[in-house]
Scaffold this motif. Structure first.
Motif, short mmCIF file in Angstrom:
data_model
loop_
_atom_site.label_atom_id
_atom_site.label_comp_id
_atom_site.label_asym_id
_atom_site.label_seq_id
_atom_site.Cartn_x
_atom_site.Cartn_y
_atom_site.Cartn_z
N UNK A 5 8.87 -45.85 27.84
CA UNK A 5 9.87 -43.98 28.37
C UNK A 5 10.79 -44.92 29.59
N UNK A 6 11.32 -44.14 29.34
CA UNK A 6 12.31 -44.60 30.79
C UNK A 6 12.38 -43.59 32.24
N UNK A 7 11.95 -44.03 33.60
CA UNK A 7 12.06 -43.51 34.45
C UNK A 7 13.52 -43.30 34.91
N UNK A 8 13.04 -42.41 35.67
CA UNK A 8 14.92 -41.38 36.52
C UNK A 8 15.65 -42.69 37.50
N UNK A 9 14.23 -43.22 37.71
CA UNK A 9 15.03 -44.14 38.81
C UNK A 9 15.52 -45.45 37.70
N UNK A 10 15.15 -45.17 36.65
CA UNK A 10 15.69 -46.26 35.25
C UNK A 10 16.92 -45.80 35.26
N UNK A 11 17.52 -44.54 35.40
CA UNK A 11 18.60 -43.91 34.42
C UNK A 11 19.46 -44.17 35.99
N UNK A 12 19.10 -44.00 37.01
CA UNK A 12 20.25 -43.41 38.20
C UNK A 12 20.64 -45.06 38.24
N UNK A 13 20.08 -46.40 37.60
CA UNK A 13 21.19 -47.07 37.69
C UNK A 13 22.58 -47.37 37.38
#
Length: 295
Positions: A107-115
């Protein structure tokens, strides 16, 4: 009230949303009004309105206006999420996993996507330009009031100094007027003594003596000049009492003072009158220097 051209003023206003506007005015002597506004580029739309407000309150001088705008926290920016782009990134990563091109799926966390590029966008919050212009002008009005208050205080001191020197000139004029007839009598006495020395026992022609004295009196008469100087002094006091932007008028008037004083000095050969003319011209020059500072 007469104002000085030089001065400094500051106005500060705080508004809703953590916005604080500071306006500073600084002015030095200048022949005409030259107003420059230095402010953040984003608010350049209000420059003409601010110049017009300064022009309505200041007649002449080199006026610099400095505008500073501060905001508390990040209230002036908005962070937006590009949802479609974020979903596309997730789908693309899942596709890579399905192709066996990555590690085990997780699973990808929002902080990952924000990068990832352009998922989050930081933009400046939209402003009401008319409202912001009024805010700037309201701070400017405070600065102008402070600025004019300082200029009025300095103008009052300049005015007092000029009036004091005008009184000194008036006193010197009175001495010149009192001394002027005596110069003719002294000339007649010297002329008569010289004629007696030359002619010795011969009878002196009284008619010729009177004629020479009359010619000399006409040559050294300064009545017209002293009358005009008294008139100029009255006009000087009237202009200062009237107040307002009188600097240019006073500058021209002081030129007339110098012209009349020079004429009096050129006509009179009497040492006492010459000394008073020199003192009078010194006072006129000091007034001229002070007038250069008036609006």
């Amino acid at each position: 009230m007469v104002k000085s051209m030089t001065g400094y003023g500051r106005g500060e206003r705080a508004f809703d949303g953590g916005v604080q506007v500071t306006v500073e005015l600084r002015a030095v002597n200048n022949r005409y009004l030259d107003c420059t506004v230095k402010m953040p580029r984003a608010y350049i739309f209000a420059e003409d309105a601010m110049k017009a407000r300064v022009q309505s309150a200041v007649a002449r001088g080199k006026v610099d206006v400095f505008v500073t705008i501060a905001r508390a926290g990040g209230d002036d920016v908005v962070v937006t999420v590009n949802e479609a782009l974020a979903k596309s990134y997730v789908e693309a990563i899942q596709k890579l996993h399905e192709l066996g091109l990555g590690r085990a799926r997780r699973e990808y966390y929002p902080t990952d996507l924000a990068r990832f590029p352009d998922v989050l966008t930081v933009e400046k919050r939209a402003e009401d330009l008319d409202e912001m212009k009024e805010r700037l002008l309201s701070a400017l009005d405070l600065a102008i009031a402070d600025f004019n208050s300082m200029r009025e205080r300095e103008g009052e001191r300049l005015c007092a100094d000029i009036l004091g020197r005008a009184s000194a000139i008036e006193g010197l004029l009175g001495e010149i007027e009192e001394r002027s007839p005596q110069t003719v009598n002294d000339y007649r006495a010297r002329l008569e003594a010289k004629m007696r020395e030359v002619l010795q026992n011969t009878q002196i022609d009284e008619g010729r003596l009177l004629t020479e004295a009359a010619i000399f009196a006409d040559k050294v008469a300064v009545d017209e000049e002293t009358v005009r100087l008294h008139s100029h002094l009255d006009q000087l006091r009237e202009l200062l009492e009237a107040g307002g932007a009188v600097g240019r008028k006073l500058d021209f008037l002081i030129q007339e003072f110098n012209r009349e004083a020079n004429t009096v000095g050129s006509k009179c050969s009497d040492l006492e009158i010459t000394r008073r003319v020199v003192d009078m011209k010194a006072e006129i020059e000091k007034i001229r220097e002070q007038v250069q500072n008036l609006e």
